[in-house]
Write an enzyme that holds these catalytic residues in place. Structure first.
Site, PDB file in Angstrom:
ATOM      1  N   ASP A  13       0.815  -1.218   0.000  1.00  0.00           N
ATOM      2  CA  ASP A  13       0.000   0.000   0.000  1.00  0.00           C
ATOM      3  C   ASP A  13       0.846   1.266   0.000  1.00  0.00           C
ATOM      4  OD1 ASP A  13      -2.378  -1.535   0.149  1.00  0.00           O
ATOM      5  OD2 ASP A  13      -1.994  -1.825   2.276  1.00  0.00           O
ATOM      6  N   LYS A  16       1.855   2.271  -5.036  1.00  0.00           N
ATOM      7  CA  LYS A  16       2.503   1.778  -6.260  1.00  0.00           C
ATOM      8  C   LYS A  16       1.632   1.986  -7.483  1.00  0.00           C
ATOM      9  CE  LYS A  16       2.995  -2.324  -4.462  1.00  0.00           C
ATOM     10  NZ  LYS A  16       2.591  -2.060  -3.074  1.00  0.00           N
ATOM     11  N   ALA A  39      -3.997  -8.022  -3.785  1.00  0.00           N
ATOM     12  CA  ALA A  39      -3.532  -6.657  -4.037  1.00  0.00           C
ATOM     13  C   ALA A  39      -4.703  -5.734  -4.349  1.00  0.00           C
ATOM     14  CB  ALA A  39      -2.560  -6.646  -5.209  1.00  0.00           C
ATOM     15  N   GLY A  40      -4.508  -4.471  -4.074  1.00  0.00           N
ATOM     16  CA  GLY A  40      -5.511  -3.474  -4.439  1.00  0.00           C
ATOM     17  C   GLY A  40      -4.792  -2.207  -4.832  1.00  0.00           C
ATOM     18  N   HIS A  41      -4.833  -1.864  -6.106  1.00  0.00           N
ATOM     19  CA  HIS A  41      -4.146  -0.672  -6.578  1.00  0.00           C
ATOM     20  C   HIS A  41      -5.169   0.374  -6.999  1.00  0.00           C
ATOM     21  CE1 HIS A  41      -0.254  -3.115  -7.523  1.00  0.00           C
ATOM     22  NE2 HIS A  41      -0.418  -2.861  -6.248  1.00  0.00           N
ATOM     23  N   THR A  42      -5.095   1.522  -6.353  1.00  0.00           N
ATOM     24  CA  THR A  42      -6.065   2.573  -6.623  1.00  0.00           C
ATOM     25  C   THR A  42      -5.463   3.598  -7.579  1.00  0.00           C
ATOM     26  OG1 THR A  42      -6.871   2.260  -4.388  1.00  0.00           O
ATOM     27  CG2 THR A  42      -7.598   4.256  -5.511  1.00  0.00           C
ATOM     28  N   GLN A 223       2.020  -5.860  -3.157  1.00  0.00           N
ATOM     29  CA  GLN A 223       2.408  -5.937  -1.739  1.00  0.00           C
ATOM     30  C   GLN A 223       3.743  -5.190  -1.540  1.00  0.00           C
ATOM     31  OE1 GLN A 223       1.459  -9.331  -3.183  1.00  0.00           O
ATOM     32  NE2 GLN A 223      -0.586  -8.565  -2.812  1.00  0.00           N
ATOM     33  N   ARG A 303      -5.994   0.718   7.981  1.00  0.00           N
ATOM     34  CA  ARG A 303      -4.588   0.306   8.070  1.00  0.00           C
ATOM     35  C   ARG A 303      -3.978   0.786   9.377  1.00  0.00           C
ATOM     36  NH1 ARG A 303      -3.955   2.620   2.108  1.00  0.00           N
ATOM     37  NH2 ARG A 303      -4.742   0.824   0.976  1.00  0.00           N
ATOM     38  N   ASP A 331       1.817  14.556   1.356  1.00  0.00           N
ATOM     39  CA  ASP A 331       0.748  15.461   1.785  1.00  0.00           C
ATOM     40  C   ASP A 331       0.034  14.971   3.042  1.00  0.00           C
ATOM     41  OD1 ASP A 331       0.043  13.439  -0.164  1.00  0.00           O
ATOM     42  OD2 ASP A 331      -2.004  14.206  -0.038  1.00  0.00           O
ATOM     43  N   SER A 411       5.221  12.219  -4.552  1.00  0.00           N
ATOM     44  CA  SER A 411       3.794  12.287  -4.854  1.00  0.00           C
ATOM     45  C   SER A 411       3.076  13.015  -3.719  1.00  0.00           C
ATOM     46  CB  SER A 411       3.249  10.873  -5.029  1.00  0.00           C
ATOM     47  OG  SER A 411       1.847  10.895  -5.047  1.00  0.00           O
TER      48      SER A 411
HETATM   49  P1  IMP Z   1      -2.541 -12.752   2.092  1.00  0.00           P
HETATM   50  O1  IMP Z   1      -1.646 -12.240   1.025  1.00  0.00           O
HETATM   51  O2  IMP Z   1      -3.988 -12.531   1.805  1.00  0.00           O
HETATM   52  O3  IMP Z   1      -2.233 -14.167   2.447  1.00  0.00           O
HETATM   53  O4  IMP Z   1      -2.252 -11.898   3.423  1.00  0.00           O
HETATM   54  C1  IMP Z   1      -1.032 -12.004   4.130  1.00  0.00           C
HETATM   55  C2  IMP Z   1      -0.635 -10.667   4.725  1.00  0.00           C
HETATM   56  O5  IMP Z   1      -0.292  -9.777   3.664  1.00  0.00           O
HETATM   57  C3  IMP Z   1      -1.724  -9.952   5.512  1.00  0.00           C
HETATM   58  O6  IMP Z   1      -1.101  -9.196   6.542  1.00  0.00           O
HETATM   59  C4  IMP Z   1      -2.346  -9.012   4.508  1.00  0.00           C
HETATM   60  O7  IMP Z   1      -2.963  -7.898   5.132  1.00  0.00           O
HETATM   61  C5  IMP Z   1      -1.113  -8.622   3.736  1.00  0.00           C
HETATM   62  N1  IMP Z   1      -1.390  -8.201   2.357  1.00  0.00           N
HETATM   63  C6  IMP Z   1      -1.651  -8.990   1.294  1.00  0.00           C
HETATM   64  N2  IMP Z   1      -1.826  -8.272   0.183  1.00  0.00           N
HETATM   65  C7  IMP Z   1      -1.649  -6.990   0.531  1.00  0.00           C
HETATM   66  C8  IMP Z   1      -1.662  -5.760  -0.206  1.00  0.00           C
HETATM   67  O8  IMP Z   1      -1.856  -5.718  -1.424  1.00  0.00           O
HETATM   68  N3  IMP Z   1      -1.430  -4.628   0.513  1.00  0.00           N
HETATM   69  C9  IMP Z   1      -1.171  -4.658   1.849  1.00  0.00           C
HETATM   70  N4  IMP Z   1      -1.131  -5.779   2.562  1.00  0.00           N
HETATM   71  C10 IMP Z   1      -1.373  -6.937   1.913  1.00  0.00           C
HETATM   72 MG    MG Z   2      -2.918  -1.842  -1.883  1.00  0.00          MG
END
Ligand code: IMP
Ligand code: MG
Length: 422
Positions: A13, A16, A39-42, A223, A303, A331, A411
């Site tokens: 987070d 990226k 993953a979550g990319h905004t 990640q 978070r 910021d 950024s």
């Molecule tokens: P998993 O990847 O779902 O097995 O989660 C394992 C650990 O990685 C946990 O602490 C999740 O919160 C963290 N995690 C997995 N993917 C992400 C991500 O894209 N961003 C932030 N933390 C992540």
């Molecule tokens: Mg993310």
């Protein structure tokens, strides 16, 4: 563009997605090499906001090809949902997306096992995203996984699916969890297979073709460094190599063809899920959450937040071979009068310059702080480094120096133009 690997230097987070989107202009293809829809990319384009999980951020730009390479674990239903969602938002998804036939599949029992294992761990849980990532990589290592290539032959896929479902249901039952019914599950996966088939190819050959034509690749890390299976705060990690080396094994592009590594880090630190976090700080959490920031893009979880940890980023620079740094979310600290940065840890009467290998030891580390004067001004309008308040420049330069890499991007907002190139 030179072949560039972009990695997160903290716990994920780091922002990226935005930096990838910014750099995509210079690349011909954007490649995902590890992780899955955890993953979550905004990405913000004008007034529109996109959240991507499996598909590389380059999909939002015309003329760019996006590759989901062999190192990724692909949940077929999630990928179809993401494609459908993008098309609904008017983003074309067709020949601009390639899916490796060697990527492993996340299957319904992986979700169930992820959930069941977390539940059994109780207070020792990892805090996973429950997307089945760990069990899917587990099957890959155990050589019992199904791959994207298996989707190409529906009859054979159904046979393999049934066999794996039977075995995993036995495991689920012994854990006291609900077994997976064969139908409608199998039907859903066969339907997804049909949608995904046109995207499937040998992406290794395709990527080498791009390089042979002298074009540049951008490797989109997911990640962050400390969620890396080998180098992170094990067992509080994800199940892939989130560090730079993962881009090679996850794509079939050899190390000596990689030209540059960019590390992305926030101007402070955040982490989702359990595990050590020495600079975690309640006031910082309260401040950022109060601004409506730092809620997870995948799970919506708040978070954990804290001060910048230069012990962690310096070690991340070593592991990844970070050449250039992008500092994001500067910021977020616009209205903090005194800002702290961790420069060393204290553990058992010793001063540590590098994090300990054991997560239990790491959790006992006390940060040694250096304080910086805040700038107490809005930075979001700055477009050149010189337009930032002097105290903000001092702070950003110090983070790069403490990390040990060259500062190249700052950024100061989610939008494309809220970016300073040095
Ligand atoms: P998993 O990847 O779902 O097995 O989660 C394992 C650990 O990685 C946990 O602490 C999740 O919160 C963290 N995690 C997995 N993917 C992400 C991500 O894209 N961003 C932030 N933390 C992540
Ligand atoms: Mg993310």
């Amino acid at each position: 563009m030179a072949n560039t690997i972009l990695v997160g230097a903290q716990w994920g987070d780091e922002g990226k997605g935005k930096i990838i989107d910014y750099l995509t202009d210079e690349a011909d293809a954007v490649v995902r090499t590890q992780g899955g829809n955890n993953a979550g990319h905004t990405i913000v384009h004008g007034k529109r906001k996109f959240v991507l999980h499996l598909i590389p951020s380059g999909i939002l730009r015309r003329g760019k090809t996006c590759v989901i390479a062999n190192g990724v674990v692909v949940d077929p239903l999630a990928l179809v949902a993401e494609i459908t969602g993008l098309r609904k938002q008017g983003i074309p998804v067709g020949k601009n997306l390639l899916l490796s036939d060697g990527a492993h599949l996340v299957m319904p029992w992986h979700h169930a096992l992820d959930e069941a294992r977390e539940q059994r761990k109780g207070k020792n849980k990892i805090g996973t995203t429950k997307r089945g990532i760990g069990p899917a990589y587990g099957d890959k290592a155990a050589r019992t996984g199904l791959r994207v290539g298996d989707l190409l032959d529906p009859k054979e896929f159904a046979e393999k699916f049934k066999a794996r479902q039977r075995e995993n249901n036995a495991v689920l039952r012994t854990m006291g969890a609900k077994p997976i019914p064969l139908q409608p599950s199998l039907r859903h996966y066969l339907a997804a297979a049909k949608t995904l088939r046109p995207f499937v190819t040998n992406t290794v050959v395709w990527l080498h073709g791009v390089m042979a034509r002298g074009r540049g690749l951008l490797f989109e890390g997911a990640q962050g460094t400390y969620l890396d299976l080998d180098h992170g705060t094990y067992p509080f990690v994800t199940s892939s190599n989130t560090t730079a080396g993962g881009a090679c094994t996850g794509s079939g592009v050899p190390p000596h063809r990689m030209d540059k590594v960019i590390g992305v880090m926030k101007a402070y630190t955040t982490r989702v899920g359990e595990g050590p976090f020495p600079t975690e700080n309640e006031d910082v959490s309260e401040l950022l959450h109060g601004m409506g920031r730092e809620y997870g893009a995948t799970t919506g979880r708040a978070r954990r937040c804290g001060w910048f940890d230069a012990v962690a980023t310096r070690y991340a620079a070593m592991i990844n071979g970070i050449d250039e740094l992008a500092i994001t979310n500067l910021d977020g600290l616009d209205h903090v009068p005194v800002i702290k940065v961790c420069t060393a840890y204290r553990l058992g009467g010793k001063t540590l310059k590098h994090p300990p290998t054991s997560a239990a030891d790491w959790a006992l580390c006390r940060p040694v702080y250096r304080t910086f004067r805040g700038w107490m001004k809005d930075t979001s309008k700055a477009r050149r480094f010189g337009q930032l308040p002097p105290a903000a420049r001092v702070y950003a330069k110090a983070l790069a120096e403490l990390t040990g890499a060259k500062l190249s991007i700052v950024s100061i907002g989610a939008a494309h133009d809220e970016t300073i190139r040095l």
